[in-house]
Design a protein around this motif. Structure first.
Motif, mmCIF file in Angstrom:
data_model
loop_
_atom_site.group_PDB
_atom_site.id
_atom_site.type_symbol
_atom_site.label_atom_id
_atom_site.label_comp_id
_atom_site.label_asym_id
_atom_site.label_seq_id
_atom_site.Cartn_x
_atom_site.Cartn_y
_atom_site.Cartn_z
ATOM 1 N N LEU A 41 9.937 -10.415 21.826
ATOM 2 C CA LEU A 41 8.190 -9.823 22.352
ATOM 3 C C LEU A 41 8.678 -8.513 22.440
ATOM 4 O O LEU A 41 9.611 -7.949 23.523
ATOM 5 C CB LEU A 41 6.958 -11.045 23.354
ATOM 6 N N THR A 42 7.909 -7.079 21.612
ATOM 7 C CA THR A 42 7.462 -5.998 22.071
ATOM 8 C C THR A 42 6.773 -5.036 22.982
ATOM 9 O O THR A 42 5.594 -5.725 22.271
ATOM 10 C CB THR A 42 8.893 -5.052 20.779
ATOM 11 N N VAL A 43 6.687 -5.734 23.630
ATOM 12 C CA VAL A 43 5.344 -4.419 23.563
ATOM 13 C C VAL A 43 5.873 -3.039 24.791
ATOM 14 O O VAL A 43 6.671 -2.322 25.174
ATOM 15 C CB VAL A 43 5.452 -5.130 26.199
ATOM 16 N N GLN A 44 4.255 -2.431 24.560
ATOM 17 C CA GLN A 44 4.728 -1.175 24.160
ATOM 18 C C GLN A 44 4.000 -0.257 25.129
ATOM 19 O O GLN A 44 2.375 -0.351 25.569
ATOM 20 C CB GLN A 44 4.296 -0.106 23.351
ATOM 21 N N LEU A 45 4.744 0.229 26.208
ATOM 22 C CA LEU A 45 4.384 0.604 27.512
ATOM 23 C C LEU A 45 3.193 2.281 27.051
ATOM 24 O O LEU A 45 4.043 2.451 26.451
ATOM 25 C CB LEU A 45 5.093 0.329 28.767
ATOM 26 N N LYS A 46 2.150 3.028 27.920
ATOM 27 C CA LYS A 46 2.173 3.710 27.450
ATOM 28 C C LYS A 46 1.990 4.878 29.005
ATOM 29 O O LYS A 46 1.140 4.171 29.730
ATOM 30 C CB LYS A 46 0.562 3.472 26.634
ATOM 31 N N GLY A 47 1.275 6.000 28.392
ATOM 32 C CA GLY A 47 0.923 6.990 29.553
ATOM 33 C C GLY A 47 1.649 6.561 30.997
ATOM 34 O O GLY A 47 3.243 6.774 30.815
ATOM 35 N N GLU A 48 1.313 6.962 32.558
ATOM 36 C CA GLU A 48 2.356 7.337 33.286
ATOM 37 C C GLU A 48 2.354 6.149 33.264
ATOM 38 O O GLU A 48 1.111 5.207 33.676
ATOM 39 C CB GLU A 48 1.073 8.272 34.195
ATOM 40 N N ILE A 49 3.499 5.565 34.569
ATOM 41 C CA ILE A 49 3.986 4.053 35.200
ATOM 42 C C ILE A 49 4.369 5.015 36.609
ATOM 43 O O ILE A 49 4.851 5.459 37.523
ATOM 44 C CB ILE A 49 4.704 3.706 34.710
ATOM 45 N N MET A 52 -5.961 -4.011 27.511
ATOM 46 C CA MET A 52 -4.595 -4.637 26.960
ATOM 47 C C MET A 52 -3.595 -3.928 26.324
ATOM 48 O O MET A 52 -3.650 -2.874 25.601
ATOM 49 C CB MET A 52 -4.601 -6.010 26.803
ATOM 50 N N ALA A 53 -2.381 -3.397 26.672
ATOM 51 C CA ALA A 53 -0.950 -3.731 26.403
ATOM 52 C C ALA A 53 -0.781 -3.448 25.260
ATOM 53 O O ALA A 53 -0.745 -4.973 24.128
ATOM 54 C CB ALA A 53 0.035 -3.886 26.624
ATOM 55 N N ALA A 54 -0.319 -3.143 23.858
ATOM 56 C CA ALA A 54 0.237 -3.042 22.679
ATOM 57 C C ALA A 54 1.255 -3.371 22.923
ATOM 58 O O ALA A 54 1.711 -3.572 23.238
ATOM 59 C CB ALA A 54 0.161 -1.936 22.050
ATOM 60 N N TYR A 55 1.189 -4.672 21.773
ATOM 61 C CA TYR A 55 2.371 -5.630 21.792
ATOM 62 C C TYR A 55 2.706 -6.394 20.475
ATOM 63 O O TYR A 55 1.341 -6.379 19.190
ATOM 64 C CB TYR A 55 2.680 -6.768 22.534
ATOM 65 N N THR A 56 4.043 -6.413 19.685
ATOM 66 C CA THR A 56 4.551 -7.168 18.633
ATOM 67 C C THR A 56 4.884 -7.808 19.244
ATOM 68 O O THR A 56 5.893 -8.344 19.918
ATOM 69 C CB THR A 56 4.914 -6.543 17.632
ATOM 70 N N VAL A 57 5.456 -9.251 17.915
ATOM 71 C CA VAL A 57 5.534 -10.469 18.207
ATOM 72 C C VAL A 57 6.669 -10.822 17.123
ATOM 73 O O VAL A 57 5.839 -11.199 15.982
ATOM 74 C CB VAL A 57 5.299 -12.091 18.454
ATOM 75 N N ASN A 58 7.521 -10.883 17.407
ATOM 76 C CA ASN A 58 8.455 -11.007 15.613
ATOM 77 C C ASN A 58 9.914 -12.009 16.162
ATOM 78 O O ASN A 58 10.758 -12.642 16.701
ATOM 79 C CB ASN A 58 9.579 -9.809 15.507
ATOM 80 N N SER A 59 9.637 -13.441 15.396
ATOM 81 C CA SER A 59 10.272 -14.628 16.045
ATOM 82 C C SER A 59 9.892 -14.979 17.451
ATOM 83 O O SER A 59 8.969 -14.895 18.091
ATOM 84 C CB SER A 59 11.474 -14.932 15.416
ATOM 85 N N ASP A 60 11.486 -15.016 18.113
ATOM 86 C CA ASP A 60 11.716 -15.114 19.647
ATOM 87 C C ASP A 60 11.715 -13.599 20.241
ATOM 88 O O ASP A 60 12.142 -13.441 21.330
ATOM 89 C CB ASP A 60 11.721 -15.725 19.590
#
Length: 103
Positions: free
Chosen positions: A11-19, A1-9
């Motif tokens: 959503l920050t999704v931290q992508l990692k590695g190669e896409i 599962m992707a690392a993420y944070t939610v602050n109010s409304d």
């Protein structure tokens, strides 16, 4: 599962590695699941830990942009490495999605 944070409304999704074509589908699916769960008004895709991206990265970004637009929200990119930012600029991704400048 992707690392993420939610602050109010937001959503920050931290992508990692190669896409690439091997990983893009999973990344897109995980981001979509998080969007559905948290219903943010702003999605930030954080590229700080991305080491490589080909055109599959463009598809990941544009797909999430479309989904957020349908929900009435916005999408931004952060910490985009110089080489990937160049690919996004050549494909005019930066005309649709704000790319935050690294500070």
């Amino acid at each position: 599962m992707a690392a993420y944070t939610v602050n109010s409304d937001v959503l920050t999704v931290q992508l990692k590695g190669e896409i690439d074509h091997h990983t893009a589908g999973r990344m897109a699916k995980e981001a979509d699941e998080l969007i559905a769960r948290y219903e943010p008004t702003l999605l930030i895709l954080d590229f700080g830990n991305v080491t490589f991206s080909d055109s599959s990265g463009i598809a990941v970004v544009l797909g999430r942009y479309k989904k957020m637009k349908e929900l009435g929200g916005q999408t931004e990119l952060s910490s985009v490495p110089k080489g990937i930012k160049r690919i996004f600029s050549l494909a005019a991704v930066d005309k649709l999605v704000k790319i935050r400048e690294n500070v």
